[in-house]
Design a protein around this motif. Structure first.
Motif, PDB file in Angstrom:
ATOM      1  N   ASN A 718      25.325  39.338  48.414  1.00 51.50           N
ATOM      2  CA  ASN A 718      25.714  40.760  48.288  1.00 51.50           C
ATOM      3  C   ASN A 718      27.114  41.037  48.816  1.00 51.50           C
ATOM      4  O   ASN A 718      27.380  42.064  49.446  1.00 51.50           O
ATOM      5  CB  ASN A 718      24.701  41.651  49.012  1.00 51.50           C
ATOM      6  CG  ASN A 718      23.314  41.557  48.429  1.00 51.50           C
ATOM      7  OD1 ASN A 718      23.150  41.531  47.213  1.00 51.50           O
ATOM      8  ND2 ASN A 718      22.297  41.495  49.283  1.00 51.50           N
ATOM      9  N   ILE A 719      28.030  40.120  48.572  1.00 50.80           N
ATOM     10  CA  ILE A 719      29.430  40.319  48.929  1.00 50.80           C
ATOM     11  C   ILE A 719      30.117  41.058  47.787  1.00 50.80           C
ATOM     12  O   ILE A 719      29.935  40.718  46.613  1.00 50.80           O
ATOM     13  CB  ILE A 719      30.113  38.968  49.204  1.00 50.80           C
ATOM     14  CG1 ILE A 719      29.463  38.297  50.420  1.00 50.80           C
ATOM     15  CG2 ILE A 719      31.612  39.147  49.423  1.00 50.80           C
ATOM     16  CD1 ILE A 719      30.009  36.925  50.736  1.00 50.80           C
ATOM     17  N   ALA A 720      30.891  42.048  48.129  1.00 53.17           N
ATOM     18  CA  ALA A 720      31.566  42.859  47.111  1.00 53.17           C
ATOM     19  C   ALA A 720      32.496  41.992  46.282  1.00 53.17           C
ATOM     20  O   ALA A 720      33.217  41.129  46.812  1.00 53.17           O
ATOM     21  CB  ALA A 720      32.331  43.999  47.766  1.00 53.17           C
ATOM     22  N   ASP A 721      32.493  42.223  44.989  1.00 52.18           N
ATOM     23  CA  ASP A 721      33.332  41.432  44.088  1.00 52.18           C
ATOM     24  C   ASP A 721      34.811  41.637  44.383  1.00 52.18           C
ATOM     25  O   ASP A 721      35.628  40.749  44.131  1.00 52.18           O
ATOM     26  CB  ASP A 721      33.014  41.824  42.637  1.00 52.18           C
ATOM     27  CG  ASP A 721      33.691  40.907  41.640  1.00 52.18           C
ATOM     28  OD1 ASP A 721      33.547  39.683  41.773  1.00 52.18           O
ATOM     29  OD2 ASP A 721      34.393  41.429  40.740  1.00 52.18           O
ATOM     30  N   SER A 722      35.172  42.782  44.938  1.00 47.56           N
ATOM     31  CA  SER A 722      36.584  43.068  45.248  1.00 47.56           C
ATOM     32  C   SER A 722      37.107  42.173  46.364  1.00 47.56           C
ATOM     33  O   SER A 722      38.328  42.012  46.495  1.00 47.56           O
ATOM     34  CB  SER A 722      36.735  44.537  45.636  1.00 47.56           C
ATOM     35  OG  SER A 722      35.908  44.846  46.755  1.00 47.56           O
ATOM     36  N   ARG A 723      36.236  41.582  47.146  1.00 47.37           N
ATOM     37  CA  ARG A 723      36.664  40.706  48.241  1.00 47.37           C
ATOM     38  C   ARG A 723      36.902  39.278  47.774  1.00 47.37           C
ATOM     39  O   ARG A 723      37.447  38.459  48.526  1.00 47.37           O
ATOM     40  CB  ARG A 723      35.610  40.684  49.348  1.00 47.37           C
ATOM     41  CG  ARG A 723      35.440  41.985  50.100  1.00 47.37           C
ATOM     42  CD  ARG A 723      34.333  41.860  51.134  1.00 47.37           C
ATOM     43  NE  ARG A 723      34.550  40.739  52.035  1.00 47.37           N
ATOM     44  CZ  ARG A 723      33.650  40.277  52.900  1.00 47.37           C
ATOM     45  NH1 ARG A 723      32.446  40.848  52.946  1.00 47.37           N
ATOM     46  NH2 ARG A 723      33.920  39.261  53.683  1.00 47.37           N
ATOM     47  N   LEU A 724      36.499  38.948  46.562  1.00 45.73           N
ATOM     48  CA  LEU A 724      36.566  37.570  46.080  1.00 45.73           C
ATOM     49  C   LEU A 724      37.871  37.318  45.338  1.00 45.73           C
ATOM     50  O   LEU A 724      38.298  38.124  44.505  1.00 45.73           O
ATOM     51  CB  LEU A 724      35.376  37.281  45.172  1.00 45.73           C
ATOM     52  CG  LEU A 724      33.989  37.497  45.805  1.00 45.73           C
ATOM     53  CD1 LEU A 724      32.894  37.153  44.812  1.00 45.73           C
ATOM     54  CD2 LEU A 724      33.835  36.676  47.080  1.00 45.73           C
ATOM     55  N   VAL A 725      38.476  36.190  45.647  1.00 38.67           N
ATOM     56  CA  VAL A 725      39.761  35.814  45.050  1.00 38.67           C
ATOM     57  C   VAL A 725      39.590  34.482  44.337  1.00 38.67           C
ATOM     58  O   VAL A 725      39.269  33.473  44.977  1.00 38.67           O
ATOM     59  CB  VAL A 725      40.859  35.695  46.129  1.00 38.67           C
ATOM     60  CG1 VAL A 725      42.185  35.280  45.498  1.00 38.67           C
ATOM     61  CG2 VAL A 725      41.008  37.002  46.889  1.00 38.67           C
ATOM     62  N   PRO A 726      39.779  34.425  43.010  1.00 37.61           N
ATOM     63  CA  PRO A 726      39.644  33.145  42.294  1.00 37.61           C
ATOM     64  C   PRO A 726      40.847  32.244  42.545  1.00 37.61           C
ATOM     65  O   PRO A 726      41.993  32.691  42.504  1.00 37.61           O
ATOM     66  CB  PRO A 726      39.568  33.586  40.825  1.00 37.61           C
ATOM     67  CG  PRO A 726      40.282  34.901  40.786  1.00 37.61           C
ATOM     68  CD  PRO A 726      40.058  35.558  42.104  1.00 37.61           C
ATOM     69  N   LEU A 727      40.589  30.984  42.810  1.00 38.57           N
ATOM     70  CA  LEU A 727      41.622  29.982  43.062  1.00 38.57           C
ATOM     71  C   LEU A 727      41.354  28.785  42.160  1.00 38.57           C
ATOM     72  O   LEU A 727      40.203  28.450  41.898  1.00 38.57           O
ATOM     73  CB  LEU A 727      41.622  29.558  44.529  1.00 38.57           C
ATOM     74  CG  LEU A 727      41.805  30.700  45.553  1.00 38.57           C
ATOM     75  CD1 LEU A 727      41.558  30.189  46.957  1.00 38.57           C
ATOM     76  CD2 LEU A 727      43.199  31.307  45.429  1.00 38.57           C
ATOM     77  N   ASN A 728      42.416  28.126  41.729  1.00 35.69           N
ATOM     78  CA  ASN A 728      42.263  27.104  40.696  1.00 35.69           C
ATOM     79  C   ASN A 728      42.514  25.690  41.171  1.00 35.69           C
ATOM     80  O   ASN A 728      41.951  24.756  40.621  1.00 35.69           O
ATOM     81  CB  ASN A 728      43.185  27.410  39.516  1.00 35.69           C
ATOM     82  CG  ASN A 728      42.803  26.649  38.265  1.00 35.69           C
ATOM     83  OD1 ASN A 728      41.669  26.733  37.799  1.00 35.69           O
ATOM     84  ND2 ASN A 728      43.733  25.869  37.733  1.00 35.69           N
ATOM     85  N   SER A 729      43.353  25.491  42.177  1.00 34.92           N
ATOM     86  CA  SER A 729      43.758  24.142  42.544  1.00 34.92           C
ATOM     87  C   SER A 729      43.837  24.013  44.062  1.00 34.92           C
ATOM     88  O   SER A 729      43.865  25.019  44.780  1.00 34.92           O
ATOM     89  CB  SER A 729      45.114  23.810  41.922  1.00 34.92           C
ATOM     90  OG  SER A 729      46.126  24.652  42.459  1.00 34.92           O
ATOM     91  N   PRO A 730      43.892  22.790  44.588  1.00 37.68           N
ATOM     92  CA  PRO A 730      44.026  22.607  46.038  1.00 37.68           C
ATOM     93  C   PRO A 730      45.272  23.265  46.607  1.00 37.68           C
ATOM     94  O   PRO A 730      45.238  23.784  47.724  1.00 37.68           O
ATOM     95  CB  PRO A 730      44.071  21.083  46.187  1.00 37.68           C
ATOM     96  CG  PRO A 730      43.328  20.555  45.007  1.00 37.68           C
ATOM     97  CD  PRO A 730      43.648  21.493  43.901  1.00 37.68           C
TER      98      PRO A 730
END
Length: 930
Positions: A718-730
């Motif tokens: 139940n973590i807000a989607d606004s807090r999530l940051v997509p990252l692609n590489s190391p």
């Protein structure tokens, strides 16, 4: 039209004849036995079952009439009607038979006719005792007057399902005739397989009376499918065409499994011997046969049957022969009990049929059997031993103890490989032997005997093949842009390579059959693709399978089947870390303030206890008050370094000191380890202590693009989607962690363990927090119920056992040890009182026990000493003065040796002579004026 006219004429004749017989019966006394009772028989004379049943029925009627104990004075007459393998003709023949005022009907043979005629039997109250109709739906409450004197296909299909489960086949193809008999049986098979976690992959239906061309077309269609296990449930008169056509198509060879219901055994039994053409076309087939135990009744019946067989051919004994013979006796016993109960055989007109009396069909000739419900009751109460065994019915009007022989055709005959019964399931012991003994685990563990399968092989067929016929499997592979150690695009023949690809190719090579495949990349190459979308493509059959670093999670298992995991995985937290900066008071950090205070008090307490225990016996613990206070303090704190110079002489003092030194050893070791950790281990700069603190904060959290981590964080945590940051590489990971949550970065990253291990091997400024908080693994995805998933799982386990899986892992991932990783936890907290309270309790109890023993000894000595003082005071005629607190304290302070010497002296005669002397004895220095 000619048949219709003939039927009408015959119906009229039946009306006239039936009326005459009814009039003769009604003219007698209602309780008297009739001279004759009629029963009907309805089956196809020239059929596999009919040829077995007809002589048995005729012989049974003759035996009943010859037996004086059954129906004495009443002749049992038999009227037989031929249904000619036609539902329409059979229905007409049945109505004509019912119009002849029969009190019961043996049959019908056909389940389809039974469904129709049962409605008429319900209204006319005439029991139908069928020795051949096996459709399970006939047992429904809709047909109360239908009584099955043979086994229901409900039990036969349970036996088939047990065989399929025994050999661990998950899918079968059902070949059946599309009538009530076939549909009812296959429906029961589907239900039975579902209980065994298997299913019918395809239902191949044949029209009744299908020709060879239609059968061949159907077989070619099912041969294109994956399953190679066929269950054949057709009519015995045309069923052999299925096997002859299958053989011509090469479907009776190795790899195929054929299971035939009891129609095939009926065909073989009807020939009197195993026909060469039947065995030639059915080599390796497993067939079922209704179990009929050998008995003396059966042996005595065979010569009589042989004498009735036409053309001098020896008659075989079929299960249908036994059931048909027993059906006649069932009716005879029921009629005997019916008449003995005072019931009369009489018929009356049906009011509904009288209303349509003007019809040209003359349906008013069908009359109701009076008290037919009582006759039905007598039938269902039957309990006797017949040729087929015990004749007794269950509540749903089926015979008790259903059982089947499981036969395997091979060579010029067949052999029994086991039995099935609803009591014991599969067994190699005959059912009648198991009913008399309790069912135990030994019985349940028994397997079937070995089978010779089609193709003359003893090896169990796999039960399925690839239905592609040379077509390569389309294997979906994610086109990753990061962590290419697991899967990446390549210029080689396969087009892909990586750890996951090598595991898949090694597992495929272990399969006992060739599997051709082509790898198809999934993704745009700009970012990591969505693995959920890749799995969805497999469920939609766009891909035949998907390989790669695919996590096995719940929502994906609802769409596809996964193999055994080939590596462990799970989500874990990564956060930035820095070296701890030492300060002038770092040496105090190993313990909390409360711990330091308790330690100080405990040192003084133990020192005081040792001083009390040693003061009376040890000169090193005596002296002026100032010297004794210094001794207690010095002794207490010097024990921390094991540097105390005072020796302990009393047993109690040594006991307390031994316990205390053990406590000091543990405290010193813990202090040293904690201080070392504080000065060397890194701490988190973000303040993230674990998953709970991360969830409760408002900091940004990073996750890998395409991973299931995002759905898990949003839906499960139940973590807000606004807090999530997509990252692609190391590199994106490192940059976001360095920036931090308030500067466009993230406070922590949640990703799967294999990715995190690679990331930390390259970036040593970051560490994991806590442990893996989800347990999962990576596997390969296949469509639901794909047998290839099971075989690949076995292959993956083989790779793990022989070490090849670890070798592949080391080839691709051995370079992940660039940084030392401490998974034990990033934060080194000070040790608190809770870590040592157990030790302190033990030490305190030791001190208390020692003090109690010490003071008990003191009081005991003081009591003796006081008695002696009072005695001497009486001698010198002066009062004793040892009862004050001050005197007790003075006694405690006295040396142990001095007290013992005083107790050894006793008053003598010279002392007694000095009565009245005012001088105090020299041995009693404590007797002074206060």
């Amino acid at each position: 039209m000619g048949s219709a006219h003939f039927a009408a004429i015959l119906l009229c004749v039946c009306i006239i004849a039936g009326g005459a017989i009814a009039d003769s019966q009604n003219g007698t006394n209602g309780v008297s036995r009739p001279a004759e009772v009629r029963i009907g028989a309805l089956f196809t004379f020239d059929s596999v079952i009919g040829r077995a049943a007809k002589p048995a029925i005729e012989l049974a009627v003759a035996d009943v009439n010859a037996d004086p104990t059954v129906l004495p004075g009443t002749k049992l007459s038999l009227l037989m009607q031929d249904t000619n393998c036609s539902g329409f003709v059979g229905t007409i023949e049945a109505l004509q038979l019912l119009a002849k005022d029969v009190i019961a009907v043996l049959g019908p043979q056909s389940s389809a006719i039974a469904h129709i005629i049962s409605h008429a039997a319900n209204k006319l109250q005439v029991p139908l005792i069928s020795f051949a109709a096996s459709d399970p739906t006939l047992s429904s409450l809709e047909y109360p007057y239908f009584v099955r004197a043979t086994q229901s296909d409900y039990y036969q299909m349970s036996a088939v399902a047990s065989i399929i489960s025994q050999y661990q086949w998950r899918e079968v193809i059902a070949i059946y005739v599309d009538d009530d008999y076939g549909r009812g049986g296959i429906t029961a098979l589907g239900d039975a397989l579902a209980k065994k976690m298997s299913k019918i992959a395809y239902k191949a239906k044949l029209p009744p009376g299908a020709g060879r061309t239609a059968i061949q077309d159907m077989l070619m269609q099912v041969n294109e499918m994956e399953s190679r296990v066929y269950v054949v449930h057709v009519n015995p008169d045309s069923g052999m065409t299925v096997f002859s056509a299958a053989k011509s198509l090469g479907m009776m060879s190795s790899g195929y499994v054929w299971i035939a219901t009891d129609w095939l055994s009926a065909v073989i039994d009807s020939s009197g011997h195993v026909a060469s053409d039947a065995t030639e076309n059915t080599q390796g087939v497993i067939m079922l046969h209704q179990h009929v135990a050998d008995s003396g009744i059966q042996q005595s019946l065979l010569p009589k049957l042989n004498s009735l067989t036409r053309k001098g051919n020896r008659s075989s004994f079929s299960s249908y022969t036994a059931h048909a013979y027993d059906s006649v006796w069932l009716v005879a016993h029921a009629v005997e009990q019916f008449l003995s109960a005072g019931n009369a055989v009489s018929f009356s007109a049906n009011q509904n049929l009288q209303a349509i009396k003007g019809s040209s069909l003359q349906l008013d000739s069908l009359r109701v059997l009076n008290n037919g419900d009582k006759l039905l009751e007598k039938v269902l109460q039957a309990n006797f031993t017949g040729v087929s065994g015990q004749v007794q019915f269950t509540l749903d009007r089926n015979l008790i103890h259903p059982a089947y022989d499981i036969l395997n055709i091979g060579g010029t005959g067949f052999r029994t490989i086991g039995y099935w019964s609803n009591f014991s399931g599969l067994s190699v012991a005959a059912p009648e032997n198991l009913h008399s003994v309790p069912l135990n685990s030994t019985t349940n563990d028994i397997q079937l005997h070995s089978v010779i399968w089609p193709g003359q092989t003893a090896e169990k067929p796999r039960g399925w093949v690839f239905p592609y016929h040379g077509k390569l499997l389309r294997i979906g592979v994610p086109l990753r842009t990061s962590y290419n150690e697991f899967v990446m695009q390549d210029d080689g023949p396969d087009g892909v390579k990586g750890f996951s690809v090598d595991v898949f190719k090694s597992a495929i090579s272990l399969l006992p059959y060739p599997v051709g495949c082509t790898f198809v990349l999934f993704g745009d190459g700009l970012k990591n693709p969505s693995y959920s979308d890749l799995v969805q493509k497999v469920s939609e059959n766009y891909f035949d399978a998907a390989i790669g670093d695919i996590s096995i999670v719940t929502n994906r298992t609802r769409l596809v089947d996964f193999t055994q995991p080939y590596t462990e995985s799970g989500l874990i937290i990564v956060a930035p870390a820095r070296e701890t900066e030492s300060n002038a008071w770092a040496f105090l950090k190993p313990f909390t303030f409360q711990m330091w205070c308790v330690l100080g008090l405990l040192f003084l307490f133990v020192g005081t206890v040792v001083w009390i225990l040693e003061h009376r016996t040890n000169t090193e613990f005596r002296g002026t008050p100032r010297q004794q206070i210094m001794t207690v303090c010095w002794f207490s704190f010097s024990t921390m370094f094991f540097a105390h110079r005072e020796n302990t002489s009393s047993a109690l003092g040594r006991f307390v000191l031994l316990v205390w030194l053990f406590v000091v050893l543990i405290i010193n070791s813990s202090y040293t380890a904690s201080l070392t950790s504080l000065l060397t281990v890194q701490e988190l700069t973000t303040g993230v202590k674990g998953l709970d603190s991360l969830i409760s904060s408002s900091s940004a959290i990073g996750y890998q693009v395409g991973s299931f981590a995002r759905n898990y964080l949003v839906e499960e945590l139940n973590i807000a989607d606004s807090r999530l940051v997509p990252l692609n590489s190391p590199s994106d990971y490192a940059r976001a962690l360095e920036l931090g949550s308030g500067n466009g970065g993230v406070a922590a990253i949640i990703d799967e363990l294999p990715y995190v291990e690679i990331f930390l091997s390259k970036y040593c400024k970051f560490k994991t927090v806590g442990q893996v908080f989800t347990k999962s693994g990576w596997g390969f995805a296949f469509p639901r119920d794909s047998p290839l998933a099971d075989d690949l799982s076995t292959a993956i386990l083989t790779l793990s056992e022989n070490g090849d899986l670890q070798r592949i892992h080391d080839e691709w991932l051995s370079g992940m040890k660039g940084c030392e990783s401490d998974d034990s936890g990033m934060s080194s907290n000070s040790l608190s009182l809770s870590s040592f309270w157990g030790l302190f309790v033990v030490c305190g109890l030791a001190c208390v026990v020692a003090l109690l023993i010490f003071f008990w000894r003191i009081l005991f000595q003081y009591s003796k000493y006081n008695n002696q003082v009072e005695l001497e005071a009486a001698i010198v005629n002066r009062p004793a003065r040892l009862t004050s607190i001050k005197s007790l304290i003075s006694f405690v302070d006295k040396r142990e040796e001095e007290v013992k010497n005083a107790l050894k002296k006793k008053p003598n005669g010279s002392q007694q002579a000095r009565i009245g002397t005012t001088e105090e004895p020299s041995t009693l220095p404590l007797v002074q004026s206060s």
